[in-house]
Design an enzyme around this catalytic site. Structure first.
Site, short mmCIF file in Angstrom:
data_model
loop_
_atom_site.label_atom_id
_atom_site.label_comp_id
_atom_site.label_asym_id
_atom_site.label_seq_id
_atom_site.Cartn_x
_atom_site.Cartn_y
_atom_site.Cartn_z
N ASP A 179 1.00 -1.15 -0.07
CA ASP A 179 -0.19 0.15 -0.09
C ASP A 179 0.93 1.22 -0.03
OD1 ASP A 179 -1.45 2.25 0.78
OD2 ASP A 179 -2.83 0.93 1.61
N HIS A 180 1.13 1.73 -1.07
CA HIS A 180 2.08 2.90 -1.25
C HIS A 180 1.86 4.19 -0.12
CE1 HIS A 180 -0.34 4.97 -4.31
NE2 HIS A 180 0.34 6.12 -3.84
N HIS A 242 -5.69 3.11 1.14
CA HIS A 242 -4.79 4.03 1.41
C HIS A 242 -5.41 4.94 2.61
CE1 HIS A 242 -3.00 2.89 -2.21
NE2 HIS A 242 -3.68 3.70 -2.93
C1 BG6 Z 1 -3.39 4.60 -6.55
C2 BG6 Z 1 -4.80 4.81 -7.17
O1 BG6 Z 1 -3.37 3.72 -5.77
O2 BG6 Z 1 -3.29 5.92 -5.51
C3 BG6 Z 1 -4.80 6.23 -8.05
O3 BG6 Z 1 -5.09 3.70 -8.13
C4 BG6 Z 1 -4.44 7.30 -7.26
O4 BG6 Z 1 -6.30 6.11 -8.41
C5 BG6 Z 1 -3.23 7.18 -6.55
O5 BG6 Z 1 -4.60 8.32 -8.15
C6 BG6 Z 1 -3.12 8.14 -5.68
O6 BG6 Z 1 -1.82 7.95 -5.04
P1 BG6 Z 1 -0.86 9.46 -4.63
O7 BG6 Z 1 0.49 8.93 -4.29
O8 BG6 Z 1 -0.69 10.07 -5.98
O9 BG6 Z 1 -1.60 10.09 -3.57
#
Ligand code: BG6
Ligand code: NDP
Length: 495
Positions: A179-180, A242
């Site tokens: 989960d980045h 997230h």
């Molecule tokens: C991804 C989603 O996991 O996270 C995308 O699939 C979203 O739809 C993105 O835009 C948002 O990540 P960050 O790091 O740009 O907030």
């Protein structure tokens, strides 16, 4: 902890995530010396690429996304290899055996292999099975780890089925569910802020906190991912993973020590305490929305239904707001308002802790409320808002702020991005920042009633692109006598 010599096998290597995020992350780790020289990257997908054509594609991506150039770029590219495999055909995986032998020999990586699943999710259960059929999951010769991209399942049932499948071939300690958001420096900083300061901990509970607001706003639409997004929606794409992970970081109890087990025990515990939603709660406490044409950043943009890959009658939500509660001693009765959406006015992720007001207004009816604003992105930082005397006669209070910005730290430029940090952790065998199976299940269990509501084509309100979502979301927080914060992209501007 140093990383051992290893081979990183990326399934889905001809896809978007590989060239936009994974290869750039590996390149940056290489550039700053974190990968050393004894690693190889084997790209795998069905497309008929060669080592050379794969290198060219990745070189172009690095030039485009990282402004890479020179000898460093060329050196990095020599570590890249490619093998075409029909990924849904077990027999075809035999092609990986000589390639992996050759790479482990060349780089002295003794069988240490990190598999990264960046394919359509329908293959997340298939790939481990096919690898196992060729003895590629056993740890007799080097460690084997597997990173699984999101979405991990489609609902609670499919998440459990997927876990069962993967667990046939990999033990839990080998599985890294990515989960980045957990790789973001500012999300990790929530823990340090809370647990390394005596100041906050006594206040961090129902006695002093009125409510918590969590926002994950994006100005972009669904871009080229309409096909994927329409089967997912804001709920599965952002909230279930997230934002619930961010909520867990805000609400969890302190772990006894910082290691993967105790951290993930506390995360799972708090997610299990989310107050279960009834069908009635979903109607009262959840607002879903879908954008129609409007103006974002001074440009007219189309509505969701006109996006590429989106069916013209889609009921998929691109916005979601929810009031959640946590049934434990620390948080009983404190609402957590969480919202996320595409085509909102700006890109901003933040957590706002709204403290209770003084018991009696001595100076003015309108004394400012105390707020702690934790800006996850962009313009990362922390801002404490409180009241001070307005200069001049009388005792009128005005809101002032104490701000800390990450960019003021001289070391800020060397911060690892989320994918860099998480890839490095997986190579080191540190699963602290990866989601454990019980936490993933708790998230799915919590959102299942919302999925049921969606499946019954529950109401999805329209909102104009470039606004803060449907007015029904304002009514949701108005029940608490509050309004949503309307953050700008820059923390300094007060709104
Ligand atoms: C991804 C989603 O996991 O996270 C995308 O699939 C979203 O739809 C993105 O835009 C948002 O990540 P960050 O790091 O740009 O907030
Ligand atoms: P793409 O559609 O761009 O790439 C999919 C990759 O899988 C391609 O390399 C494709 O190559 C390969 N593939 C292998 N077998 C199949 C098959 N049977 N059908 C279709 N493709 C196959 O997807 P992304 O790179 O965008 O995403 C990969 C995964 O990462 C997805 O699960 C996505 O949800 C997740 N993810 C993506 C993010 C992003 O920003 N892109 C963000 C967060 C998660 P080939 O056709 O050559 O086999």
């Amino acid at each position: 902890m140093n990383i051992e010599n290893s081979c990183i096998v990326i399934f889905g290597a001809s896809g978007d995530l590989t060239f936009r995020k994974l290869i750039p992350a590996l390149y940056n780790l290489f550039r700053v010396g974190r990968l050393g020289q004894h690693f190889s990257v084997l790209g795998v997908a069905r497309s008929e690429l060669t080592d050379d054509s794969f290198r060219t594609k990745m070189r172009d991506a690095l030039i485009k996304f990282e402004k890479a150039e020179g000898q460093e770029l060329e050196d990095f590219c020599t570590h890249l290899y490619y093998q075409a495999v029909n990924t849904s055909e077990a027999l075809d995986y035999a092609k990986l055996l000589p390639r992996l032998d050759e790479l482990h020999d060349k780089y002295g990586s003794c069988g240490n292999t990190l598999y990264y699943l960046s394919t359509p999710p329908s293959l997340y259960g298939v790939i481990p099975e096919c690898l196992a059929a060729h003895g590629l999951t056993t740890e007799e010769y080097g460690w084997k780890r597997i990173i699984v991209e999101k979405p991990f399942g489609y609902d609670i049932k499919t998440a459990k089925e997927l876990d069962e499948k993967i667990h046939h071939y990999f033990e839990e300690h080998q599985i890294y569910r990515i989960d980045h958001y957990l790789g973001k420096e500012t999300v990790q900083n929530l823990l340090v802020l809370r647990f390394s300061n005596g100041l906050f901990e006594p206040l961090w509970n129902r006695n002093f906190i009125d409510y918590v607001e969590i926002t994950g706003a994006e100005a972009i639409g669904v871009e080229e991912r309409g096909g994927y997004y329409d089967g997912s929606g804001a709920m599965r794409d952002m909230f279930q993973n997230h934002l619930l992970q961010v909520l867990a970081m805000v609400a969890m109890e302190p772990p006894a020590i910082i290691n993967a087990d105790s951290m993930r025990d506390e995360v799972a515990k708090v997610l299990h305490c989310l107050h279960p939603l009834t069908a009635e709660d979903v109607k009262n406490n959840v607002v879903l929305g879908q954008y129609v044409a409007g103006e974002v950043d001074d440009q007219m943009v189309v509505g969701y239904l006109a996006e590429k890959g989106v069916p013209a009658d889609s009921n998929t939500e691109t916005y979601m707001a929810i009031k959640c509660e946590i049934d434990n001693w620390r948080w009983a009765g404190v609402p957590f308002y969480v919202r996320t959406g595409k085509r909102l006015p700006t890109r901003v992720t933040e957590v706002v802790i709204h403290f209770k007001t003084t018991p009696h207004p001595v100076f003015s009816q309108n004394a400012p409320e105390n707020k702690l604003i934790i800006r996850v992105q962009p313009d990362e930082g922390i801002s404490m808002r409180f009241g001070l005397k307005k200069p001049g006669a009388g005792f009128e209070a005005k809101e002032v702020s104490m701000d800390f910005r990450y960019s003021d730290l001289s070391s800020a430029s060397s911060l690892l991005t989320a994918y860099e940090r998480l890839l490095l952790d997986a190579l080191k065998g540190d699963a602290t920042l990866f989601a454990r199976t019980d936490a993933v299940h708790a998230c799915w269990k919590f959102v299942q009633p919302i999925l049921d509501y969606k499946a019954g084509r529950g109401r999805v309100y329209e909102y104009e692109a470039g606004t803060w979502g449907p007015t029904e979301a304002d009514k949701l927080i108005a029940k608490h006598g509050k309004v949503w914060r309307k953050p700008s992209g820059v923390m300094k501007k007060k709104v």
